[in-house]
Enzyme design. Structure first.
Site, PDB file in Angstrom:
ATOM      1  N   SER A  11       5.381  44.835  43.769  1.00  0.00           N
ATOM      2  CA  SER A  11       5.276  44.265  42.427  1.00  0.00           C
ATOM      3  C   SER A  11       6.627  43.721  42.006  1.00  0.00           C
ATOM      4  O   SER A  11       7.600  44.476  41.888  1.00  0.00           O
ATOM      5  CB  SER A  11       4.828  45.335  41.429  1.00  0.00           C
ATOM      6  OG  SER A  11       5.088  44.867  40.118  1.00  0.00           O
ATOM      7  N   HIS A  36       2.645  41.050  44.368  1.00  0.00           N
ATOM      8  CA  HIS A  36       1.895  41.513  43.195  1.00  0.00           C
ATOM      9  C   HIS A  36       2.612  41.000  41.946  1.00  0.00           C
ATOM     10  O   HIS A  36       3.805  41.237  41.757  1.00  0.00           O
ATOM     11  CB  HIS A  36       1.803  43.037  43.190  1.00  0.00           C
ATOM     12  CG  HIS A  36       0.925  43.590  42.108  1.00  0.00           C
ATOM     13  ND1 HIS A  36      -0.453  43.568  42.178  1.00  0.00           N
ATOM     14  CD2 HIS A  36       1.228  44.158  40.923  1.00  0.00           C
ATOM     15  CE1 HIS A  36      -0.959  44.116  41.085  1.00  0.00           C
ATOM     16  NE2 HIS A  36       0.049  44.472  40.293  1.00  0.00           N
ATOM     17  N   ASP A  38       2.636  40.838  37.942  1.00  0.00           N
ATOM     18  CA  ASP A  38       2.153  41.517  36.735  1.00  0.00           C
ATOM     19  C   ASP A  38       2.354  40.662  35.488  1.00  0.00           C
ATOM     20  O   ASP A  38       3.488  40.359  35.111  1.00  0.00           O
ATOM     21  CB  ASP A  38       2.891  42.844  36.557  1.00  0.00           C
ATOM     22  CG  ASP A  38       2.433  43.894  37.553  1.00  0.00           C
ATOM     23  OD1 ASP A  38       1.212  44.128  37.641  1.00  0.00           O
ATOM     24  OD2 ASP A  38       3.286  44.474  38.244  1.00  0.00           O
ATOM     25  N   MET A  40       1.928  40.432  31.520  1.00  0.00           N
ATOM     26  CA  MET A  40       1.756  41.263  30.309  1.00  0.00           C
ATOM     27  C   MET A  40       1.997  40.416  29.069  1.00  0.00           C
ATOM     28  O   MET A  40       2.907  39.571  29.062  1.00  0.00           O
ATOM     29  CB  MET A  40       2.734  42.431  30.334  1.00  0.00           C
ATOM     30  CG  MET A  40       2.634  43.285  31.593  1.00  0.00           C
ATOM     31  SD  MET A  40       3.695  44.721  31.493  1.00  0.00           S
ATOM     32  CE  MET A  40       3.533  45.391  33.154  1.00  0.00           C
ATOM     33  N   HIS A  69      -2.153  40.121  38.541  1.00  0.00           N
ATOM     34  CA  HIS A  69      -2.744  41.220  37.772  1.00  0.00           C
ATOM     35  C   HIS A  69      -2.578  40.874  36.291  1.00  0.00           C
ATOM     36  O   HIS A  69      -1.479  40.981  35.749  1.00  0.00           O
ATOM     37  CB  HIS A  69      -2.034  42.520  38.162  1.00  0.00           C
ATOM     38  CG  HIS A  69      -2.430  43.712  37.344  1.00  0.00           C
ATOM     39  ND1 HIS A  69      -1.745  44.913  37.397  1.00  0.00           N
ATOM     40  CD2 HIS A  69      -3.440  43.916  36.454  1.00  0.00           C
ATOM     41  CE1 HIS A  69      -2.313  45.776  36.580  1.00  0.00           C
ATOM     42  NE2 HIS A  69      -3.322  45.189  35.980  1.00  0.00           N
ATOM     43  N   MET A  71      -2.749  41.522  32.573  1.00  0.00           N
ATOM     44  CA  MET A  71      -2.846  42.527  31.504  1.00  0.00           C
ATOM     45  C   MET A  71      -2.718  41.756  30.200  1.00  0.00           C
ATOM     46  O   MET A  71      -1.698  41.833  29.502  1.00  0.00           O
ATOM     47  CB  MET A  71      -1.730  43.576  31.673  1.00  0.00           C
ATOM     48  CG  MET A  71      -1.974  44.488  32.872  1.00  0.00           C
ATOM     49  SD  MET A  71      -0.484  45.346  33.458  1.00  0.00           S
ATOM     50  CE  MET A  71       0.195  44.110  34.540  1.00  0.00           C
ATOM     51  N   MET A 140      -5.866  51.573  38.601  1.00  0.00           N
ATOM     52  CA  MET A 140      -4.558  51.921  38.045  1.00  0.00           C
ATOM     53  C   MET A 140      -4.334  53.421  38.196  1.00  0.00           C
ATOM     54  O   MET A 140      -5.193  54.230  37.828  1.00  0.00           O
ATOM     55  CB  MET A 140      -4.472  51.571  36.554  1.00  0.00           C
ATOM     56  CG  MET A 140      -4.516  50.096  36.207  1.00  0.00           C
ATOM     57  SD  MET A 140      -3.250  49.093  37.003  1.00  0.00           S
ATOM     58  CE  MET A 140      -1.747  49.813  36.340  1.00  0.00           C
ATOM     59  N   ASP A 182      -2.479  50.864  42.063  1.00  0.00           N
ATOM     60  CA  ASP A 182      -1.296  50.313  41.391  1.00  0.00           C
ATOM     61  C   ASP A 182      -0.688  51.326  40.425  1.00  0.00           C
ATOM     62  O   ASP A 182      -1.336  51.726  39.457  1.00  0.00           O
ATOM     63  CB  ASP A 182      -1.733  49.047  40.625  1.00  0.00           C
ATOM     64  CG  ASP A 182      -0.563  48.314  39.985  1.00  0.00           C
ATOM     65  OD1 ASP A 182       0.592  48.689  40.210  1.00  0.00           O
ATOM     66  OD2 ASP A 182      -0.845  47.337  39.255  1.00  0.00           O
TER      67      ASP A 182
HETATM   68  C1  DX5 Z   1       2.060  48.483  35.658  1.00  0.00           C
HETATM   69  C2  DX5 Z   1       1.988  47.396  36.718  1.00  0.00           C
HETATM   70  C3  DX5 Z   1       2.387  47.841  38.082  1.00  0.00           C
HETATM   71  C4  DX5 Z   1       3.808  48.300  38.201  1.00  0.00           C
HETATM   72  C5  DX5 Z   1       3.963  49.157  39.398  1.00  0.00           C
HETATM   73  O1  DX5 Z   1       1.451  48.035  34.511  1.00  0.00           O
HETATM   74  O2  DX5 Z   1       0.669  46.909  36.808  1.00  0.00           O
HETATM   75  O3  DX5 Z   1       2.121  46.825  39.030  1.00  0.00           O
HETATM   76  O4  DX5 Z   1       4.730  47.264  38.268  1.00  0.00           O
HETATM   77  O5  DX5 Z   1       5.264  49.625  39.427  1.00  0.00           O
HETATM   78  P1  DX5 Z   1       5.626  51.021  40.097  1.00  0.00           P
HETATM   79  O6  DX5 Z   1       5.271  50.913  41.544  1.00  0.00           O
HETATM   80  O7  DX5 Z   1       7.081  51.121  39.852  1.00  0.00           O
HETATM   81  O8  DX5 Z   1       4.821  52.081  39.409  1.00  0.00           O
HETATM   82 ZN    ZN Z   2       0.078  45.601  38.519  1.00  0.00          ZN
END
Ligand code: DX5
Ligand code: ZN
Length: 231
Positions: A11, A36, A38, A40, A69, A71, A140, A182
């Site tokens: 990620s 990956h 993310d 947000m 991903h 969010m 998750m 994840d």
């Molecule tokens: C959290 C993200 C994850 C996160 C994982 O909301 O979706 O992808 O970056 O990071 P680690 O591996 O550090 O938990």
């Molecule tokens: Zn993620």
């Protein structure tokens, strides 16, 4: 249950954002299977990260797939933008879409693989009526919003339940569905996670915070694979 090829998806949430092109090239060179990504929005989750412009900017730097991903809430308006920006997989949280079946179809219509993300408290039953539209289930193992959180142990039981359901779906003649985990995936728990049924593991802080971070990431990727192979 060991899988023929475990996919590891670092990620980039934990990468050095000032050197993102270099960072994704380094993880690809170290054997990452997916990037990956993310997304947000400070609405669905209390944090704000990156969008389609950044996806488009890193796309030419790697050949491996980009695993987006989302969010965010709402979801649908971002799908064409991420597809155009070079996303290969797009997953979203069912709570964030008013019409989950339509959103899954929209992702596929834009030429990407589609997946649903289950938070730690999301019941597995959200998958019940959309099995035929799923290319991935993302489970998750932390609450979404931040990297570097601790793996929630009850995820393992839920993972076994989803693995059994996917296997039953495939046994009925259904399409293959990837099962990704994840949050809090580390060298010391990846074997348990793979044993419980994951075929794809996201790892953010474990990879980008590794001792060889800034170097090649080969050491941590090798350690993750070696541990996973014990499953
Ligand atoms: C959290 C993200 C994850 C996160 C994982 O909301 O979706 O992808 O970056 O990071 P680690 O591996 O550090 O938990
Ligand atoms: Zn993620």
């Amino acid at each position: 249950m060991s899988t023929p090829h475990l996919r590891i998806a670092p990620s980039i949430l934990s990468a050095d954002f000032a050197r993102l092109g270099e960072e994704v090239r380094a993880i690809e060179a170290a054997g990452a299977d997916l990037v990956h990504f993310d997304v947000m929005d400070n609405h669905y989750v209390p944090n704000l990260t990156i969008g389609p412009l950044v996806c488009e900017a890193i796309r030419p730097h790697v050949k491996i797939g980009i695993d987006v991903h989302l969010m965010v809430e709402p979801v649908d308006s971002l799908i064409p933008l991420f597809a155009k920006a070079g996303a290969n997989i797009i997953t979203f949280h069912p709570e964030a879409s008013r019409h989950v079946d339509r959103t899954l179809q929209l992702i596929r219509d834009h030429g990407c693989q589609a997946g649903l993300v289950l938070n730690p408290a999301t019941p597995v039953q959200v998958l019940d009526h959309v099995w035929d539209k799923l290319d991935m289930v993302l489970l998750m193992s932390v609450n979404p919003g931040f990297g570097g959180q601790k793996f929630i142990p009850s995820t393992l039981g839920k993972l076994r339940t989803i693995r059994a359901a996917i296997n039953a779906h495939v046994a009925r003649g259904g399409q293959p569905i990837a099962l990704e985990v994840d949050g809090g995936v580390k060298v010391d728990n990846i074997a348990d996670i793979v044993r419980a049924g994951a075929d794809t593991c996201v790892a953010g802080s474990a990879v980008f915070g590794a001792p060889d971070a800034g170097g090649g990431y080969h050491g941590v990727m090798k350690a993750l694979r070696a541990e996973a192979a014990k499953a």
